[in-house]
Write an enzyme that holds these catalytic residues in place. Structure first.
Site, PDB file in Angstrom:
ATOM      1  N   THR A  83      18.743   1.172  90.682  1.00 53.19           N
ATOM      2  CA  THR A  83      18.180   1.644  90.093  1.00 53.19           C
ATOM      3  C   THR A  83      17.764   2.711  91.394  1.00 53.19           C
ATOM      4  O   THR A  83      17.382   2.324  92.538  1.00 53.19           O
ATOM      5  CB  THR A  83      17.231   1.062  89.801  1.00 53.19           C
ATOM      6  OG1 THR A  83      15.912   1.844  89.613  1.00 53.19           O
ATOM      7  CG2 THR A  83      16.796   0.022  90.336  1.00 53.19           C
ATOM      8  N   CYS A 196      17.541   9.219  88.283  1.00 52.94           N
ATOM      9  CA  CYS A 196      17.524   8.438  87.751  1.00 52.94           C
ATOM     10  C   CYS A 196      19.149   8.119  87.688  1.00 52.94           C
ATOM     11  O   CYS A 196      19.655   8.261  86.671  1.00 52.94           O
ATOM     12  CB  CYS A 196      16.307   8.630  87.008  1.00 52.94           C
ATOM     13  SG  CYS A 196      16.319   6.972  85.703  1.00 52.94           S
TER      14      CYS A 196
END
Length: 235
Positions: A83, A196
């Protein structure tokens, strides 16, 4: 082949992509029945998200550091935080393990520079777009970073958490992202970082007039390259 440790679940939608790409890449490189050597831990993203929203980053860092230690104990030769946003606590994770942490922003910056791009747009969660932990890491590697307006940042963030993280793909959201990208290109962006790991589920190169840099793919591809070390010669 070295073992890749995946610290995932943030969200699981993109962690699946890490696993898939790693195995596809190893199969392509080695052929036959080869697959990637992986160990993975997957956290409950609802708990991590609560800590993010409360600004309890130190606590979140301790959670991920503990999980990273587990990956090392399970045999990981390197660790990836799957992430972008949680690279805010990358130092805490790296300090908890003795194997390398492959930093996502570094692999991304290398790809951007390698493409000859210096002024790049950054899309991601509000944390990633608005705080300095990620932008400054890119800037120290020679990149000028543009982010969307406050209104557009809210759109990008909402789509990530309300749609992509729960597996919802909407054409109107894709068009909204396209419009935001076009606006950043008009401001001089020479490329777009999909900062992202879920954004790649929605946006591809076909949605941008300038190169896009898919951080999930770049991250796991860099890990596989490191994992596929030559076998030592037999004496």
């Amino acid at each position: 082949m070295l073992t890749i440790g995946l610290l995932g679940g943030m969200s699981w939608q993109s962690t699946v992509e890490y696993y898939r790409i790693a195995n596809e890449m190893v199969a392509q490189r080695l052929g036959g029945l080869h697959s990637a050597k992986l160990v993975m831990t997957s956290v409950d993203f609802a708990e991590i998200g609560k800590l993010q929203r409360a600004g309890r980053w130190d606590e979140a860092g301790r959670v991920l550091a503990r999980e990273a230690k587990g990956l090392e104990a399970a045999g990981a030769d390197m660790v990836l935080i799957c992430t972008n946003t949680m690279h805010k606590v990358a130092d805490a994770v790296a300090g908890a393990i003795s194997v390398p942490l492959l930093h996502l922003a570094d692999t991304t910056a290398g790809a951007v520079r390698g493409a000859g791009v210096r002024k790049v747009a950054l899309l991601g969660t509000a944390f990633t777009m608005e705080q300095d932990f990620y932008k400054e890491r890119l800037a120290t590697q020679g990149l000028e970073v543009l982010v969307p307006s406050a209104e557009d940042r809210a759109v990008v963030h909402r789509v990530i958490f309300e749609e992509l993280c729960v597996g919802i793909i909407k054409e109107e959201s894709r068009q909204a992202y396209r419009d935001i990208i076009a606006g950043l290109v008009a401001q001089g962006a020479e490329g777009v970082i999909l900062g992202c790991t879920e954004i790649e589920l929605l946006i591809s190169q076909a949605d941008s007039a300038v190169p896009v840099f898919p951080t999930t793919r770049l991250h796991i591809e860099a890990a596989v390259e490191k994992a596929l070390v030559p076998e030592p010669a037999l004496v």
